[in-house]
Every structure is written in C-alpha cells, then in structure tokens.
Design an enzyme around this catalytic site. Structure first.
Site, short mmCIF file in Angstrom:
data_model
loop_
_atom_site.label_atom_id
_atom_site.label_comp_id
_atom_site.label_asym_id
_atom_site.label_seq_id
_atom_site.Cartn_x
_atom_site.Cartn_y
_atom_site.Cartn_z
N ASP A 74 0.75 -1.26 -0.04
CA ASP A 74 0.11 0.22 -0.03
C ASP A 74 0.93 1.21 0.05
O ASP A 74 2.04 1.06 -0.16
CB ASP A 74 -0.88 0.10 1.21
N ASP A 94 -10.35 3.30 -3.39
CA ASP A 94 -11.20 1.96 -3.19
C ASP A 94 -12.35 1.84 -3.82
O ASP A 94 -13.07 2.68 -4.15
CB ASP A 94 -11.05 1.76 -1.75
#
Ligand code: GLA
Length: 404
Positions: A150, A205
C-alpha cells in the site's frame, strides 16, 4: 574503458553485481484469483477466520473454479522486535504466520499478506519503509505467496524507487511472491510498473454500490460504474504478468444479484484480478453462482491476456468486446441505466477492430456461434441479428466462437 575495468565489469556481471534485479516473471500469467479480507472485515482479522475462509474457498467450489490466494489485508501486525523483525498480533494470530501459511497450503491454496511502502500502513500499523529486505525475508520464511503493498504515509517517498526496492527485496528473498501494488493510480503506475509489479491498483478504493462516490471525509471510494469509467485508456498497459487492478470484488456484500452479476462480468471483461471480498463462510447460492461461473471466469483468465474495450455506448447501454484465444471473442452488453435496454445487434454491419492489439472480428466474412455465459447455452449464430433485453443494472454476456 581500460582492460582492467572491462575485466572488473565482467567479473561483476558474472557475480550478478550491477545486473538489474527482476520481478518473478513466471507469476500471474493470467489475472490472480483469490480473496482479501478488507472489503468485508476491514481491521477485524484473525487466524481462526482466515482458516475458515480457506475452508470456505474449498467447500464452496471456489478453489475448483480457480481461486487460489487467501490474502490478509491491513491490521495483522503486532510490532517489530528488538532486531526489527515484524511479528503478527499474538492475540489475533496466536499460532503465528508460519502455522497459518502451512494450514492454507495444506488446502492447496496460497497465503497473501499486506504491507505499506511508507512508515505506517493506512490503519497505522508498522510500514515497510527502511525494512524492505528484512520484511521480504520474513515473508519468505513464513511461506507467504502474495504481497499487497500500500501507499499510505509515504510523504517524500519516490513511488518508482519504493516499489522497485520491495520488488528487489522479494526477488532476493527467493520465494516467488505475487507483488500487488496499491498506490491507487496516483502516480500512473501503468506507465512504469510493468517490470515491478504483477498488478497495480488503478483507482481509489471500491465501495459497495452501483454508481456512487462515498465520502470518507478526506478521501473518496467509488461504486462499480465509477471504477469502470476510470479504466479508460489503460488497456494497452495490461498483459500476462502485469495487470490493471480496478480493486477487489464486492460480490456478495449487499448489492442486488443483478448488480453483482454485472460487476463480476465487467471485471472479467477488464481482465481484472478476481479477488473476492465477501465472507466465504456464509454465501447465498446466488453469490456462489456468480463467483464460480466458470465460463465468465474463462473470459477473465483467457491466455491472450488482453483487456476488453468499450465498442459502443448508446443511451445507458454499453457494448464491450474482449479478444480471446483462438480468434474467439467475449461480448458484454452492459446496461447502466434504470430501465431495461433492448439489444438489436446486427453483426453483419459491425466491424469490431482492436487497434491496439491488431485483432479484428469480421462478421461479414466469418460466422460465429453465440453462447450466453449466464444462461450457459448456445443462443444462435452471428448470421442473424442478436436480440435481447438487458434488465436494469445487468448484463448479457456472450462468447463468440468462429465456425470453421
Ligand atoms: C487502503 C487500500 C485498501 C486497504 C486499506 C487498508 O485504503 O486501498 O484496499 O488495503 O488501505 O488500510
């Protein structure tokens, strides 16, 4: 260059010094398939649940359908020991990661884990910055097969440098690990990551809705149609071993069945990684039916590895094509609107050309059989106009096979 320098260079190359590091080339030749904890469970992860999810993947038929990676997302971390080695939270993972990896492997599946290129993960657990080689060694020792990496807490970090460092660290550690890059498309990874990652997120997302923008206060997440629109222009960058990742699936997380079906079909048209994000221990027959539709999965997993494209858009109805191996094609009529849409597709008048990959379907010259991938039956040939009604927020998905 002097003779001595040439000699030193030769020795260096022989020893592997100065030779550019590589990613594991043999991995992810088709889009990775698996499951990830984040969409359903967020930080609520633990060993027992991951074991049960692995069981569920086998018992539901998902393993047989091709799902392989069980990925633990954020929040598994305990801390770092005095030597800097990362360890899992001992309450959540009392037997540690090696035992969990052994269990997942005993089911014929693979285990994935999550870290972050910054100082801390998005949920505030230790990141890998400065610990890349040590973390990669630790993951390899545990038996990890997949790393999602990430991009939170990366102020002043260069993305190409950071992702290359972890790529090199994983390679050096020697255990083949799929490297899933998650920097949300912020730095256009499609332009530079082909030799770094096996897949890269293209967007922020996903959110469990059809067409919405969800405000988390500071950042947004996106519904299915929004994410699809953000894939525009990216297909030329994808191929075997390096995929655009429009984020994990929301199938089975609460959208109506038609929306789940359309979402799954479009991910297959996009040659997207198919990473389920629901509770595999508790699925409706409809959810299982969608996630294990072998004919739709075969479109996603086609060995050509070419991402599909939008061929036309009329009102709320989009028509997508995806070239497949053996001169076959997948077609998806995708109705984004609130009302049913009528399809009247007169193949003889259409010329479907994939300019980027140099392929074309000439319906005037070749006749194809038409198979409906949700009805799972042959529904005609391209000699005749194809007629269908696509319900609201749904698809009709076809496979065309040339008749020789
Ligand atoms: C980011 C990622 C998500 C998830 C969370 C975990 O938001 O994009 O997919 O991994 O972090 O904190």
């Amino acid at each position: 260059m002097t003779n001595k320098n040439i000699l030193l260079l030769g020795i260096g190359l022989f020893l592997g010094i100065g030779v550019q590091a590589q990613k594991f080339e043999e991995l992810a030749l088709t889009p990775p398939m698996g499951w990830n904890s984040w969409n359903k469970f967020a930080c609520d992860v633990n060993e027992e649940m991951i074991r049960e999810i692995a069981d569920g993947m086998v018992e539901s038929g998902m393993k047989d359908a091709g799902y392989e990676y069980v990925v633990i997302d954020d929040c598994w971390h305990g801390g770092r020991d005095s030597l800097g080695f990362i360890y899992p939270d001992s309450t959540k993972f009392p037997n540690g990661m090696k035992a969990l990896a052994d269990y997942v492997h005993s089911k014929g599946l693979k285990l994935g884990i999550y870290s972050d290129a910054g100082t801390a993960t998005c949920a505030g657990y230790p990141g890998s910055r400065g610990y890349e080689y040590q973390d990669a060694l630790q993951y390899a020792e545990w038996g990890i097969d997949y790393l999602k990496y990430d991009w939170c807490n990366t102020e002043n970090v260069n993305p190409i440098g950071a992702y290359s460092t972890m790529r090199d660290a994983l390679h050096k550690a020697g255990r083949p690990i799929v490297f899933s890059m998650c920097e949300w498309g912020d730095n256009q990874p499609w332009e530079w990551a082909e030799d770094i990652g096996h897949m890269w997120r293209t967007t922020g997302d996903i959110f469990n809705c059809w067409d919405c923008k969800h405000d988390h206060g500071g950042y947004f997440s996106w519904g299915v149609t929004r994410i699809i629109d953000m894939q525009d222009g990216l297909r030329k960058y994808a191929g075997p071993g390096h995929w655009n990742d429009p984020d994990m699936l929301e199938v089975g997380n609460g959208m109506p069945v038609n929306e789940d079906r359309a979402h799954f079909s479009m991910w297959a048209m996009l040659a997207a990684p198919l990473i389920a994000g629901n509770d595999l221990r508790d699925m409706s027959p409809e959810t299982i039916g969608i996630l294990t539709n072998d004919e739709v999965i075969a479109v996603d997993q086609d060995s050509l590895g070419i991402q599909g494209f939008k061929y036309s858009s009329v009102d709320s109805l989009e028509t997508w094509f995806k070239p497949l191996n053996n001169d076959e094609w997948a077609v998806c009529f995708f109705n984004r609107g609130e009302k049913p849409a009528e399809v009247n597709f007169d193949w003889g008048y259409e010329m479907v050309r994939d300019e980027i990959f140099g392929l074309e379907a000439s319906f005037a010259e070749v006749t194809y059989s038409i198979r409906d991938l949700w009805k799972k039956q042959i529904v005609g040939k391209t000699k005749k106009v194809f007629k269908a009604t696509v319900p609201s927020h749904d698809v009709v998905m076809l496979r065309l096979v040339p008749l020789k």
